[in-house]
Design a protein around this motif. Structure first.
Motif, PDB file in Angstrom:
ATOM      1  N   GLY A  44      29.365  68.285  84.300  1.00  0.00           N
ATOM      2  CA  GLY A  44      30.190  68.116  85.494  1.00  0.00           C
ATOM      3  C   GLY A  44      30.214  69.389  86.312  1.00  0.00           C
ATOM      4  O   GLY A  44      29.440  70.323  86.076  1.00  0.00           O
ATOM      5  N   PRO A  45      31.135  69.471  87.264  1.00  0.00           N
ATOM      6  CA  PRO A  45      31.215  70.657  88.131  1.00  0.00           C
ATOM      7  C   PRO A  45      31.570  71.937  87.386  1.00  0.00           C
ATOM      8  O   PRO A  45      31.358  73.036  87.901  1.00  0.00           O
ATOM      9  CB  PRO A  45      32.306  70.282  89.141  1.00  0.00           C
ATOM     10  N   GLY A  46      32.067  71.814  86.157  1.00  0.00           N
ATOM     11  CA  GLY A  46      32.405  72.991  85.374  1.00  0.00           C
ATOM     12  C   GLY A  46      31.232  73.608  84.653  1.00  0.00           C
ATOM     13  O   GLY A  46      31.376  74.623  83.966  1.00  0.00           O
ATOM     14  N   SER A  47      30.045  73.006  84.785  1.00  0.00           N
ATOM     15  CA  SER A  47      28.846  73.513  84.119  1.00  0.00           C
ATOM     16  C   SER A  47      27.796  73.896  85.149  1.00  0.00           C
ATOM     17  O   SER A  47      27.617  73.201  86.160  1.00  0.00           O
ATOM     18  CB  SER A  47      28.265  72.459  83.172  1.00  0.00           C
ATOM     19  N   THR A  48      27.083  74.986  84.874  1.00  0.00           N
ATOM     20  CA  THR A  48      25.983  75.397  85.753  1.00  0.00           C
ATOM     21  C   THR A  48      24.629  74.912  85.238  1.00  0.00           C
ATOM     22  O   THR A  48      23.613  75.121  85.898  1.00  0.00           O
ATOM     23  CB  THR A  48      25.941  76.933  85.868  1.00  0.00           C
ATOM     24  N   ALA A  49      24.616  74.273  84.059  1.00  0.00           N
ATOM     25  CA  ALA A  49      23.355  73.825  83.468  1.00  0.00           C
ATOM     26  C   ALA A  49      22.746  72.694  84.287  1.00  0.00           C
ATOM     27  O   ALA A  49      23.392  71.686  84.553  1.00  0.00           O
ATOM     28  CB  ALA A  49      23.572  73.372  82.033  1.00  0.00           C
ATOM     29  N   LYS A 106      41.198  60.714  73.586  1.00  0.00           N
ATOM     30  CA  LYS A 106      41.478  59.455  72.902  1.00  0.00           C
ATOM     31  C   LYS A 106      40.693  58.301  73.497  1.00  0.00           C
ATOM     32  O   LYS A 106      41.221  57.230  73.760  1.00  0.00           O
ATOM     33  CB  LYS A 106      42.976  59.156  72.913  1.00  0.00           C
ATOM     34  N   GLY A 107      39.414  58.531  73.713  1.00  0.00           N
ATOM     35  CA  GLY A 107      38.532  57.456  74.151  1.00  0.00           C
ATOM     36  C   GLY A 107      38.828  56.987  75.555  1.00  0.00           C
ATOM     37  O   GLY A 107      39.439  57.688  76.375  1.00  0.00           O
ATOM     38  N   GLY A 108      38.392  55.772  75.848  1.00  0.00           N
ATOM     39  CA  GLY A 108      38.606  55.194  77.167  1.00  0.00           C
ATOM     40  C   GLY A 108      37.929  56.013  78.249  1.00  0.00           C
ATOM     41  O   GLY A 108      36.840  56.563  78.080  1.00  0.00           O
ATOM     42  N   SER A 109      38.572  56.133  79.393  1.00  0.00           N
ATOM     43  CA  SER A 109      38.012  56.850  80.530  1.00  0.00           C
ATOM     44  C   SER A 109      38.359  58.337  80.522  1.00  0.00           C
ATOM     45  O   SER A 109      37.932  59.081  81.413  1.00  0.00           O
ATOM     46  CB  SER A 109      38.519  56.224  81.834  1.00  0.00           C
ATOM     47  N   ALA A 110      39.131  58.800  79.525  1.00  0.00           N
ATOM     48  CA  ALA A 110      39.594  60.190  79.515  1.00  0.00           C
ATOM     49  C   ALA A 110      38.463  61.213  79.538  1.00  0.00           C
ATOM     50  O   ALA A 110      38.524  62.186  80.299  1.00  0.00           O
ATOM     51  CB  ALA A 110      40.506  60.421  78.312  1.00  0.00           C
ATOM     52  N   PRO A 111      37.386  61.067  78.725  1.00  0.00           N
ATOM     53  CA  PRO A 111      36.316  62.062  78.779  1.00  0.00           C
ATOM     54  C   PRO A 111      35.641  62.124  80.149  1.00  0.00           C
ATOM     55  O   PRO A 111      35.331  63.220  80.643  1.00  0.00           O
ATOM     56  CB  PRO A 111      35.332  61.587  77.698  1.00  0.00           C
ATOM     57  N   ALA A 112      35.423  60.976  80.775  1.00  0.00           N
ATOM     58  CA  ALA A 112      34.792  60.955  82.099  1.00  0.00           C
ATOM     59  C   ALA A 112      35.656  61.677  83.124  1.00  0.00           C
ATOM     60  O   ALA A 112      35.165  62.467  83.942  1.00  0.00           O
ATOM     61  CB  ALA A 112      34.535  59.520  82.538  1.00  0.00           C
ATOM     62  N   LEU A 113      36.950  61.419  83.086  1.00  0.00           N
ATOM     63  CA  LEU A 113      37.864  62.092  84.021  1.00  0.00           C
ATOM     64  C   LEU A 113      37.889  63.597  83.768  1.00  0.00           C
ATOM     65  O   LEU A 113      37.948  64.394  84.706  1.00  0.00           O
ATOM     66  CB  LEU A 113      39.271  61.512  83.875  1.00  0.00           C
ATOM     67  N   ALA A 114      37.806  63.988  82.501  1.00  0.00           N
ATOM     68  CA  ALA A 114      37.852  65.404  82.153  1.00  0.00           C
ATOM     69  C   ALA A 114      36.628  66.150  82.670  1.00  0.00           C
ATOM     70  O   ALA A 114      36.741  67.263  83.195  1.00  0.00           O
ATOM     71  CB  ALA A 114      37.964  65.570  80.641  1.00  0.00           C
ATOM     72  N   VAL A 115      35.448  65.541  82.535  1.00  0.00           N
ATOM     73  CA  VAL A 115      34.244  66.242  82.992  1.00  0.00           C
ATOM     74  C   VAL A 115      34.140  66.237  84.506  1.00  0.00           C
ATOM     75  O   VAL A 115      33.682  67.214  85.122  1.00  0.00           O
ATOM     76  CB  VAL A 115      32.976  65.654  82.336  1.00  0.00           C
ATOM     77  N   ILE A 144      30.290  66.646  78.454  1.00  0.00           N
ATOM     78  CA  ILE A 144      30.779  65.667  77.479  1.00  0.00           C
ATOM     79  C   ILE A 144      29.593  65.014  76.789  1.00  0.00           C
ATOM     80  O   ILE A 144      28.505  64.896  77.356  1.00  0.00           O
ATOM     81  CB  ILE A 144      31.672  64.576  78.108  1.00  0.00           C
ATOM     82  N   PHE A 145      29.811  64.640  75.551  1.00  0.00           N
ATOM     83  CA  PHE A 145      28.914  63.734  74.841  1.00  0.00           C
ATOM     84  C   PHE A 145      29.623  62.392  74.892  1.00  0.00           C
ATOM     85  O   PHE A 145      30.759  62.265  74.414  1.00  0.00           O
ATOM     86  CB  PHE A 145      28.706  64.172  73.396  1.00  0.00           C
ATOM     87  N   THR A 146      29.001  61.417  75.476  1.00  0.00           N
ATOM     88  CA  THR A 146      29.689  60.150  75.695  1.00  0.00           C
ATOM     89  C   THR A 146      28.704  58.998  75.650  1.00  0.00           C
ATOM     90  O   THR A 146      27.490  59.204  75.566  1.00  0.00           O
ATOM     91  CB  THR A 146      30.421  60.173  77.052  1.00  0.00           C
ATOM     92  N   SER A 147      29.207  57.798  75.687  1.00  0.00           N
ATOM     93  CA  SER A 147      28.343  56.636  75.784  1.00  0.00           C
ATOM     94  C   SER A 147      27.819  56.536  77.208  1.00  0.00           C
ATOM     95  O   SER A 147      28.576  56.646  78.173  1.00  0.00           O
ATOM     96  CB  SER A 147      29.114  55.365  75.426  1.00  0.00           C
ATOM     97  N   LEU A 148      26.532  56.329  77.343  1.00  0.00           N
ATOM     98  CA  LEU A 148      25.951  56.142  78.673  1.00  0.00           C
ATOM     99  C   LEU A 148      26.579  54.937  79.354  1.00  0.00           C
ATOM    100  O   LEU A 148      26.695  54.892  80.581  1.00  0.00           O
ATOM    101  CB  LEU A 148      24.431  55.961  78.547  1.00  0.00           C
ATOM    102  N   ALA A 149      27.031  53.991  78.531  1.00  0.00           N
ATOM    103  CA  ALA A 149      27.637  52.777  79.068  1.00  0.00           C
ATOM    104  C   ALA A 149      28.862  53.054  79.918  1.00  0.00           C
ATOM    105  O   ALA A 149      29.179  52.298  80.832  1.00  0.00           O
ATOM    106  CB  ALA A 149      28.012  51.826  77.929  1.00  0.00           C
ATOM    107  N   GLY A 150      29.560  54.139  79.637  1.00  0.00           N
ATOM    108  CA  GLY A 150      30.787  54.413  80.375  1.00  0.00           C
ATOM    109  C   GLY A 150      30.611  55.309  81.582  1.00  0.00           C
ATOM    110  O   GLY A 150      31.598  55.644  82.246  1.00  0.00           O
ATOM    111  N   MET A 151      29.358  55.697  81.893  1.00  0.00           N
ATOM    112  CA  MET A 151      29.146  56.686  82.945  1.00  0.00           C
ATOM    113  C   MET A 151      28.208  56.212  84.051  1.00  0.00           C
ATOM    114  O   MET A 151      27.830  57.007  84.921  1.00  0.00           O
ATOM    115  CB  MET A 151      28.572  57.969  82.326  1.00  0.00           C
TER     116      MET A 151
END
Length: 331
Positions: A137-142, A191-200, A208-215
């Motif tokens: 996300g915007p917090g990473s320069t990679a 705690k799952g759901g949309s929280a990791p996506a919102l965080a990144v 984040i390491f996440t399911s591609l299905a949610g992104m």
């Protein structure tokens, strides 16, 4: 002289009556199912890929069975709270489980599970599979996975990553990746759901390491940068995203999977009807398209195939956890 014979006749008659009663019970038609709403339990919060897939299946129940299915998440401990709830439920077909791939690692991670991850569940069918993704996300320069690995090696433990919870499939994919790549990130579990996506997306965590299905929508809109997928081959829906295997770790192959299950001893007749529903659902073009939009592909199997896969996958991840000395950090 006739009394003993009479007693033998009575005994034989009683045995015949008992046998006839047992036969009648064995051949009597099973009680109709379902006669009330069914609950589909999962171990995560609402809004994520597990919840979405559970709701997709639940939507088929009125047409297939004439009853509603209610989806209920019981998040926590990498999905094991929901799993334990189902394992302790009556095997009457009214409590089902949308099982996710993190379930396979639970026996290795949690040494005192109140259930057996294989024998306490009756598998109905595998449902879908999807690669995990490493998202910046915007917090990473990679700008690439190679750059992320280089940065992590230069700053051990200084780069945070989010996942859908301790012990979840995405967490285990991340731990295995770190072990194989020789890098160390710091885990920030959600705690799952949309929280990791919102965080990144907010920059709360850089990756984040996440399911591609949610992104899918976030990737298509350019809100996040996908660095790699964890499956051996590229996902057809996103052919431009490279794999971990082709960038930094040859032969790396980990995917999320989802299955429908119930408590152990779920009656075979109910299993068969549920399996038929899953098979029919996953043949529908609109369902296939729905899954594709979630970066997933249908994976229908027989109940026996699903049960065998679960046993094999639990054994696989138990060994990985042992080999890599993985222990769940506190949530």
């Amino acid at each position: 002289m006739t009394l003993p014979v009479f007693r033998h006749v009575l005994t034989a008659g009683a045995l015949l009556l008992a046998a006839a009663s047992a036969l009648a019970q064995a051949t009597a038609p099973a009680a109709p199912w379902p006669t009330k709403p069914v609950r589909i339990i999962h171990g995560f919060t609402s809004g994520g890929p597990v919840d979405n897939l559970a709701r997709l299946l639940a939507a088929q129940f009125p047409e297939a069975f004439g009853q509603q299915a209610i989806v209920e998440g019981k998040p926590g401990a990498g999905g094991t709270i929901g799993a334990n709830y189902v394992a302790k439920a009556e095997p009457d077909g009214y409590t089902l489980f949308l099982m996710a791939s993190g379930h396979s690692a639970a026996p290795g991670l949690y040494k005192s599970l109140p259930f057996d991850a294989v024998s306490d569940f009756t598998m109905v069918s595998m449902v879908a599979r999807s690669p995990f993704a490493i998202i910046a996300g915007p917090g990473s320069t990679a700008g690439s996975l190679q750059e992320l690995v280089a940065a992590a090696k230069a700053q051990p433990g200084k780069i945070d990553y989010g996942s859908g919870g301790t012990g979840s499939g995405m967490h285990l994919a991340a731990v295995l990746f770190q072990a194989r790549a020789g890098v160390q990130f710091t885990h920030v579990p959600y705690k799952g759901g949309s929280a990791p996506a919102l965080a990144v997306m907010s920059g709360e965590v850089p990756i984040i390491f996440t399911s591609l299905a949610g992104m899918s929508s976030q990737i298509e809109s350019g809100k996040v940068r996908p660095l790699a997928v964890t499956s051996r081959t590229r996902f057809p829906g996103f052919p431009d995203i490279p794999t971990v295997a082709e960038t930094v770790l040859p032969d790396f192959d980990v995917s999320a999977w989802y299955a429908l299950a119930g408590p152990k001893n779920l009656p075979p007749a109910i299993v068969a009807r549920l399996n038929q529903m899953v098979q029919a659902t996953l043949r529908r073009p609109e369902i296939v398209q729905n899954l594709k939009l979630q970066a997933a592909e249908p994976w229908p199997t027989s109940a026996r195939e699903a049960q065998a896969f679960l046993a094999t996958d639990v054994a696989r991840w138990t060994q990985v956890v042992k080999d890599e000395n993985i222990s769940p950090p506190p949530n």
